[in-house]
Design an enzyme around this catalytic site. Structure first.
Site, PDB file in Angstrom:
ATOM      1  N   THR A 124     -12.825 -36.685  16.448  1.00 50.09           N
ATOM      2  CA  THR A 124     -13.238 -37.440  17.626  1.00 50.09           C
ATOM      3  C   THR A 124     -12.140 -38.372  18.127  1.00 50.09           C
ATOM      4  OG1 THR A 124     -14.716 -39.255  18.271  1.00 50.09           O
ATOM      5  CG2 THR A 124     -14.333 -39.017  15.942  1.00 50.09           C
ATOM      6  N   ASP A 125     -12.172 -38.683  19.419  1.00 54.57           N
ATOM      7  CA  ASP A 125     -11.219 -39.657  19.981  1.00 54.57           C
ATOM      8  C   ASP A 125     -11.530 -41.073  19.493  1.00 54.57           C
ATOM      9  OD1 ASP A 125     -13.551 -40.203  21.435  1.00 54.57           O
ATOM     10  OD2 ASP A 125     -12.561 -40.196  23.397  1.00 54.57           O
ATOM     11  N   GLU A 126     -12.696 -41.272  18.847  1.00 53.84           N
ATOM     12  CA  GLU A 126     -13.058 -42.624  18.394  1.00 53.84           C
ATOM     13  C   GLU A 126     -12.118 -43.126  17.314  1.00 53.84           C
ATOM     14  OE1 GLU A 126     -17.213 -43.457  17.977  1.00 53.84           O
ATOM     15  OE2 GLU A 126     -17.715 -41.886  19.413  1.00 53.84           O
ATOM     16  N   TYR A 149     -18.614 -45.034  11.243  1.00 52.24           N
ATOM     17  CA  TYR A 149     -18.465 -43.639  11.690  1.00 52.24           C
ATOM     18  C   TYR A 149     -17.007 -43.315  11.992  1.00 52.24           C
ATOM     19  CZ  TYR A 149     -18.293 -39.675  14.896  1.00 52.24           C
ATOM     20  OH  TYR A 149     -17.953 -38.499  15.509  1.00 52.24           O
TER      21      TYR A 149
HETATM   22  P1  NAD Z   1     -24.869 -33.608  15.076  1.00 53.53           P
HETATM   23  O1  NAD Z   1     -25.238 -34.895  14.421  1.00 53.53           O
HETATM   24  O2  NAD Z   1     -25.652 -33.142  16.254  1.00 53.53           O
HETATM   25  O3  NAD Z   1     -24.918 -32.421  14.001  1.00 53.53           O
HETATM   26  C1  NAD Z   1     -24.390 -32.559  12.716  1.00 53.53           C
HETATM   27  C2  NAD Z   1     -24.813 -31.327  11.910  1.00 53.53           C
HETATM   28  O4  NAD Z   1     -24.213 -31.433  10.601  1.00 53.53           O
HETATM   29  C3  NAD Z   1     -26.326 -31.219  11.702  1.00 53.53           C
HETATM   30  O5  NAD Z   1     -26.748 -29.891  11.909  1.00 53.53           O
HETATM   31  C4  NAD Z   1     -26.525 -31.628  10.252  1.00 53.53           C
HETATM   32  O6  NAD Z   1     -27.652 -31.035   9.653  1.00 53.53           O
HETATM   33  C5  NAD Z   1     -25.216 -31.143   9.623  1.00 53.53           C
HETATM   34  N1  NAD Z   1     -24.872 -31.888   8.392  1.00 53.53           N
HETATM   35  C6  NAD Z   1     -24.846 -33.232   8.234  1.00 53.53           C
HETATM   36  N2  NAD Z   1     -24.511 -33.528   6.966  1.00 53.53           N
HETATM   37  C7  NAD Z   1     -24.304 -32.337   6.330  1.00 53.53           C
HETATM   38  C8  NAD Z   1     -23.921 -31.989   5.004  1.00 53.53           C
HETATM   39  N3  NAD Z   1     -23.698 -32.925   4.073  1.00 53.53           N
HETATM   40  N4  NAD Z   1     -23.791 -30.686   4.699  1.00 53.53           N
HETATM   41  C9  NAD Z   1     -24.023 -29.721   5.647  1.00 53.53           C
HETATM   42  N5  NAD Z   1     -24.407 -29.997   6.891  1.00 53.53           N
HETATM   43  C10 NAD Z   1     -24.547 -31.289   7.235  1.00 53.53           C
HETATM   44  O7  NAD Z   1     -23.329 -33.747  15.418  1.00 53.53           O
HETATM   45  P2  NAD Z   1     -22.537 -33.286  16.732  1.00 53.53           P
HETATM   46  O8  NAD Z   1     -22.714 -34.295  17.781  1.00 53.53           O
HETATM   47  O9  NAD Z   1     -22.832 -31.856  16.999  1.00 53.53           O
HETATM   48  O10 NAD Z   1     -21.029 -33.429  16.198  1.00 53.53           O
HETATM   49  C11 NAD Z   1     -20.416 -32.346  15.490  1.00 53.53           C
HETATM   50  C12 NAD Z   1     -19.001 -32.749  15.100  1.00 53.53           C
HETATM   51  O11 NAD Z   1     -18.260 -33.097  16.263  1.00 53.53           O
HETATM   52  C13 NAD Z   1     -18.946 -33.979  14.195  1.00 53.53           C
HETATM   53  O12 NAD Z   1     -17.943 -33.763  13.230  1.00 53.53           O
HETATM   54  C14 NAD Z   1     -18.575 -35.106  15.122  1.00 53.53           C
HETATM   55  O13 NAD Z   1     -17.863 -36.117  14.429  1.00 53.53           O
HETATM   56  C15 NAD Z   1     -17.691 -34.384  16.113  1.00 53.53           C
HETATM   57  N6  NAD Z   1     -17.658 -34.969  17.474  1.00 53.53           N
HETATM   58  C16 NAD Z   1     -18.827 -35.268  18.132  1.00 53.53           C
HETATM   59  C17 NAD Z   1     -18.764 -35.770  19.426  1.00 53.53           C
HETATM   60  C18 NAD Z   1     -20.025 -36.065  20.205  1.00 53.53           C
HETATM   61  O14 NAD Z   1     -19.932 -36.575  21.327  1.00 53.53           O
HETATM   62  N7  NAD Z   1     -21.214 -35.764  19.698  1.00 53.53           N
HETATM   63  C19 NAD Z   1     -17.519 -35.986  20.035  1.00 53.53           C
HETATM   64  C20 NAD Z   1     -16.346 -35.663  19.331  1.00 53.53           C
HETATM   65  C21 NAD Z   1     -16.433 -35.150  18.042  1.00 53.53           C
HETATM   66  P1  TYD Z   2     -23.059 -43.036  22.019  1.00 60.96           P
HETATM   67  O1  TYD Z   2     -23.691 -41.923  22.777  1.00 60.96           O
HETATM   68  O2  TYD Z   2     -23.768 -43.589  20.841  1.00 60.96           O
HETATM   69  O3  TYD Z   2     -21.589 -42.546  21.658  1.00 60.96           O
HETATM   70  P2  TYD Z   2     -20.315 -43.361  21.067  1.00 60.96           P
HETATM   71  O4  TYD Z   2     -20.755 -44.661  20.568  1.00 60.96           O
HETATM   72  O5  TYD Z   2     -19.899 -42.456  19.976  1.00 60.96           O
HETATM   73  O6  TYD Z   2     -19.339 -43.444  22.194  1.00 60.96           O
HETATM   74  O7  TYD Z   2     -22.819 -44.249  23.028  1.00 60.96           O
HETATM   75  C1  TYD Z   2     -22.056 -44.072  24.204  1.00 60.96           C
HETATM   76  C2  TYD Z   2     -21.950 -45.416  24.877  1.00 60.96           C
HETATM   77  O8  TYD Z   2     -23.255 -45.810  25.329  1.00 60.96           O
HETATM   78  C3  TYD Z   2     -21.489 -46.527  23.959  1.00 60.96           C
HETATM   79  O9  TYD Z   2     -20.649 -47.412  24.696  1.00 60.96           O
HETATM   80  C4  TYD Z   2     -22.768 -47.242  23.560  1.00 60.96           C
HETATM   81  C5  TYD Z   2     -23.650 -47.068  24.793  1.00 60.96           C
HETATM   82  N1  TYD Z   2     -25.113 -47.001  24.523  1.00 60.96           N
HETATM   83  C6  TYD Z   2     -25.990 -47.860  25.213  1.00 60.96           C
HETATM   84  O10 TYD Z   2     -25.574 -48.687  26.045  1.00 60.96           O
HETATM   85  N2  TYD Z   2     -27.332 -47.770  24.934  1.00 60.96           N
HETATM   86  C7  TYD Z   2     -27.823 -46.891  24.012  1.00 60.96           C
HETATM   87  O11 TYD Z   2     -29.063 -46.882  23.786  1.00 60.96           O
HETATM   88  C8  TYD Z   2     -26.903 -46.008  23.345  1.00 60.96           C
HETATM   89  C9  TYD Z   2     -27.416 -45.022  22.335  1.00 60.96           C
HETATM   90  C10 TYD Z   2     -25.565 -46.099  23.625  1.00 60.96           C
END
Ligand code: NAD
Ligand code: TYD
Length: 342
Positions: A124-126, A149
């Site tokens: 992630t970019d975070e 995280y």
């Molecule tokens: P999500 O929370 O929707 O899904 C996570 C999945 O991982 C779930 O299916 C869960 O059951 C599985 N999981 C969790 N712990 C596990 C374990 N110990 N063993 C096996 N499976 C396990 O997550 P997401 O939003 O789809 O993100 C997927 C990946 O992308 C993550 O690595 C996250 O850091 C990265 N990512 C997410 C975002 C975003 O905006 N959501 C952005 C950039 C990167």
């Molecule tokens: P989020 O979707 O949790 O992603 P991330 O923290 O990984 O960027 O949040 C996106 C942005 O939205 C973040 O600045 C926090 C804000 N946010 C709210 O203002 N209210 C909410 O209820 C949530 C879940 C997030």
């Protein structure tokens, strides 16, 4: 090509599996623990395909992981599995470090021992933390994490890269910006606001709502991962951004408009501790080396996503039941402004 995909029942992993299997690009074994975020309903469109198989397990379970890799003999592992939410990582950091660090280590170690030819670590970019204007982070930008995280993801990136440097393991790391799209669990900003707006519930905006995120449509992200899987250079990091930086309040207002709701639904709530102000990355490297560009326009992607949630009410009702209610109360109760009940 044969892939093991971890976390393929989650939001992004399931989009990747659906796209990969339905296009016939590869066969996929989906290794997922099915935490609160894992949902096999996300795979319904492809789960009867001969190219798809589910393997229920934990990436921290070394024996299970090694047996699966030995049996499948994958051409690559694409590693999505993680505890992926900042707010949950603040409320309860232990599972975040367990899965994101120990789980990633367990997978890397098994992949090294069993000589898996390619390992894509999805990050992630975070990890770059909050970035002051006018800068955008490239892949050499320093890591400055604020939440459990992002710290766990930065640690897992460094672990993955160390396996390249030390063992010459063929690892590639991707760092994407905030994703949105269908099947996203309604704990993250966009699906939470859509789900609440559609039900006429309050929309909890943290702090002043001026935090900036760069929005990437989930299928654009998955195409980028497919490109990096095919063309990314070993030991390299690739940023993947949506070229769509918006303040949260603007996103919330667009959701209100698109759902026909009123801005009086907005509820100003206490800010998240350690809240990163602005995320901003350049994706020049992945574009230059693989030809990838984001395709989905935010307006169209948001409308498509809202329509998906409207027509998939049963999916939403199922994920909002049970554990979600407890989480919602824990996260929002006590935040000044009182978004304690949804
Ligand atoms: P999500 O929370 O929707 O899904 C996570 C999945 O991982 C779930 O299916 C869960 O059951 C599985 N999981 C969790 N712990 C596990 C374990 N110990 N063993 C096996 N499976 C396990 O997550 P997401 O939003 O789809 O993100 C997927 C990946 O992308 C993550 O690595 C996250 O850091 C990265 N990512 C997410 C975002 C975003 O905006 N959501 C952005 C950039 C990167
Ligand atoms: P989020 O979707 O949790 O992603 P991330 O923290 O990984 O960027 O949040 C996106 C942005 O939205 C973040 O600045 C926090 C804000 N946010 C709210 O203002 N209210 C909410 O209820 C949530 C879940 C997030």
């Amino acid at each position: 090509m044969k892939l093991i995909v971890t976390g393929g029942a989650g939001f992004i992993g399931s989009a990747f599996v659906r796209m990969t299997v339905s296009s016939g690009l590869a066969s996929v074994v989906n290794l997922d623990k099915l935490t609160y975020a894992g949902n096999l309903a996300n795979l319904a469109p492809i789960d009867s395909s001969p190219l798809y198989r589910f393997a229920h397990g934990d990436i921290c379970d070394a024996e299970f992981v090694a047996n699966l890799i030995a049996e499948v003999q994958p051409d690559a592992i694409v590693h999505f599995a993680a505890e992926s939410h900042v707010d949950r990582s603040i409320l309860s950091p232990a599972p975040v470090f367990e899965t994101n660090l120990r789980g990633t280590f367990t997978l890397l170690e098994a992949a090294r021992q069993l000589k898996v030819p390619r390992f894509v670590h999805v990050s992630t970019d975070e990890v770059y933390g909050s970035i002051d204007e006018p800068h955008d982070a490239d892949e050499d930008y320093p890591l400055r994490t604020a939440s459990p995280y992002s710290a766990s993801k930065a640690g897992s990136d460094l672990l993955a890269l160390s396996y390249y440097t030390t063992y010459k393991m063929p690892v590639v790391v991707t760092r994407a910006s905030n994703n949105y799209g269908p099947y996203q669990f309604p704990e993250k900003l966009i699906p939470l606001m859509i789900s609440n707006a559609l039900a006429g519930r309050r929309l909890p905006v943290y702090g002043d709502g001026q935090q900036v995120r760069d929005w990437l449509y989930v299928e654009d992200h998955c195409r980028a991962i497919q490109s990096v899987l095919a063309k990314g250079r070993e030991g390299q990091i690739y940023n993947i951004g949506g070229s769509c930086a918006l303040p949260n309040l603007e996103v919330v207002k667009r959701i209100i408009k698109a759902t026909g709701q009123d801005e009086s639904l907005i509820e100003w709530v206490k800010d998240r501790p350690g809240h990163d102000r602005r995320y901003a990355i350049t994706s020049d490297k992945v574009s230059r080396e693989t030809g990838w560009e984001p395709q989905m326009d935010f307006e169209a992607g948001l409308q498509y996503t809202i329509d998906w949630y409207k027509t998939n009410q049963a999916w939403m009702d199922a994920v909002r039941s049970g554990e979600y209610q407890d989480y919602y109360r824990k996260n929002y109760a006590g935040r000044a402004g009182g978004a304690a009940s949804e």
